[in-house]
Design a protein around this motif. Structure first.
Motif, PDB file in Angstrom:
ATOM      1  N   GLU A  42       0.342   2.013  19.533  1.00 50.92           N
ATOM      2  CA  GLU A  42      -0.559   2.276  20.667  1.00 50.92           C
ATOM      3  C   GLU A  42      -1.971   2.551  20.165  1.00 50.92           C
ATOM      4  O   GLU A  42      -2.156   3.366  19.257  1.00 50.92           O
ATOM      5  N   PHE A  52       4.792   8.355  20.959  1.00 52.07           N
ATOM      6  CA  PHE A  52       6.190   7.971  20.816  1.00 52.07           C
ATOM      7  C   PHE A  52       7.003   9.160  20.299  1.00 52.07           C
ATOM      8  O   PHE A  52       6.503   9.962  19.512  1.00 52.07           O
ATOM      9  N   ALA A  84       6.528  -0.088  18.699  1.00 58.33           N
ATOM     10  CA  ALA A  84       5.901   1.189  19.049  1.00 58.33           C
ATOM     11  C   ALA A  84       4.577   1.347  18.318  1.00 58.33           C
ATOM     12  O   ALA A  84       4.493   1.974  17.256  1.00 58.33           O
ATOM     13  N   TRP A 101       1.615   5.011  15.631  1.00 57.27           N
ATOM     14  CA  TRP A 101       2.640   4.001  15.376  1.00 57.27           C
ATOM     15  C   TRP A 101       3.962   4.660  15.008  1.00 57.27           C
ATOM     16  O   TRP A 101       4.011   5.790  14.558  1.00 57.27           O
ATOM     17  N   SER A 102       5.006   3.879  15.223  1.00 57.45           N
ATOM     18  CA  SER A 102       6.344   4.347  14.884  1.00 57.45           C
ATOM     19  C   SER A 102       7.235   3.143  14.607  1.00 57.45           C
ATOM     20  O   SER A 102       7.127   2.512  13.572  1.00 57.45           O
ATOM     21  N   SER A 126       6.610   8.897  13.978  1.00 53.67           N
ATOM     22  CA  SER A 126       8.029   8.584  14.051  1.00 53.67           C
ATOM     23  C   SER A 126       8.854   9.864  14.165  1.00 53.67           C
ATOM     24  O   SER A 126       8.319  10.977  14.164  1.00 53.67           O
ATOM     25  N   SER A 162      11.571   7.709  17.414  1.00 54.74           N
ATOM     26  CA  SER A 162      11.527   6.289  17.098  1.00 54.74           C
ATOM     27  C   SER A 162      11.526   6.105  15.589  1.00 54.74           C
ATOM     28  O   SER A 162      11.263   7.040  14.829  1.00 54.74           O
TER      29      SER A 162
END
Length: 213
Positions: free
Chosen positions: A75, A103, A73, A68-69, A28, A106
């Motif tokens: 992947e 990402f 979001a 992750w975010s 993030s 985010s």
């Protein structure tokens, strides 16, 4: 290197394994480029650790890396791969070290990250244990209620462990202990991103060793 890694994965059919482990990384907006680099370099170094590599191969552990975010979001950056030889471990670690960031700028939505990880087990090999390794340096500012997903993991027989990357104090560690990990899980604390390599090595070793909890 990544093409060779993918070819090797496809060439080896999935077999029974002891542990399926999802390495779920927070990318993030609180994670800057240097901190992202410390995370992937630290993870690659942990996988190359001789003690960890030996257990990964011995127990044919299946690994997958997820970034992750925010709410939408998540992947799968490296798909399921069983560590059936030292070559598998080295190629997987090399692929981790080359991972582009999924990402940027985010929010932080761990509930959606956990939901995505739980769904991802359905595409992996059948293993005796299923474990999600959730790492992060912040509390939620988007998404659903993380406790609901933790309970879903417990109902599914999935263990969730946490790696809390602290800035000052123990706020992230306390959040992971109270809200993220399952009853059979644990939290490892990194004293900032520069301590990530030590913490992730200790955490993975604990997750795949013969004595759990």
């Amino acid at each position: 290197m990544r093409a060779l890694f993918i070819t090797l994965c496809l060439a080896q059919p999935a077999a029974a394994c002891r542990t399926a482990l999802i390495l779920s990384m927070d990318v993030s907006q609180s994670v800057d480029p240097g901190e992202y680099r410390l995370q992937i370099d630290g993870l690659a170094a942990a996988l190359r650790d001789p003690e960890i590599a030996e257990i990964l191969v011995r127990d044919e552990v299946a690994l997958s890396v997820v970034q992750w975010s925010g709410v939408d979001a998540q992947e799968v950056s490296l798909d399921w791969t069983q560590m059936r030889s030292p070559s598998h471990v080295e190629l997987f670690a090399a692929a981790v070290a080359q991972l582009p960031r999924a990402f940027v700028m985010s929010n932080t939505a761990p509930a959606e990250a956990m939901r995505h990880a739980l769904d991802h087990f359905g595409r992996g090999p059948e293993c005796t244990r299923r474990v999600i390794d959730m790492s992060g340096d912040g509390t939620p500012n988007a998404g659903g209620e993380i406790g609901q997903m933790r309970r879903a993991a417990e109902r599914a027989g999935v263990t969730v462990n946490g790696l809390a990357i602290e800035g000052l104090g123990r706020a992230i560690t306390n959040f992971y202990q109270r809200n993220v990990i399952t009853r059979d899980g644990f939290v490892e604390t990194a004293r900032g991103h520069r301590d990530y390599a030590r913490a992730i090595r200790r955490k993975i070793l604990r997750e795949i060793s013969a004595v759990f909890g």
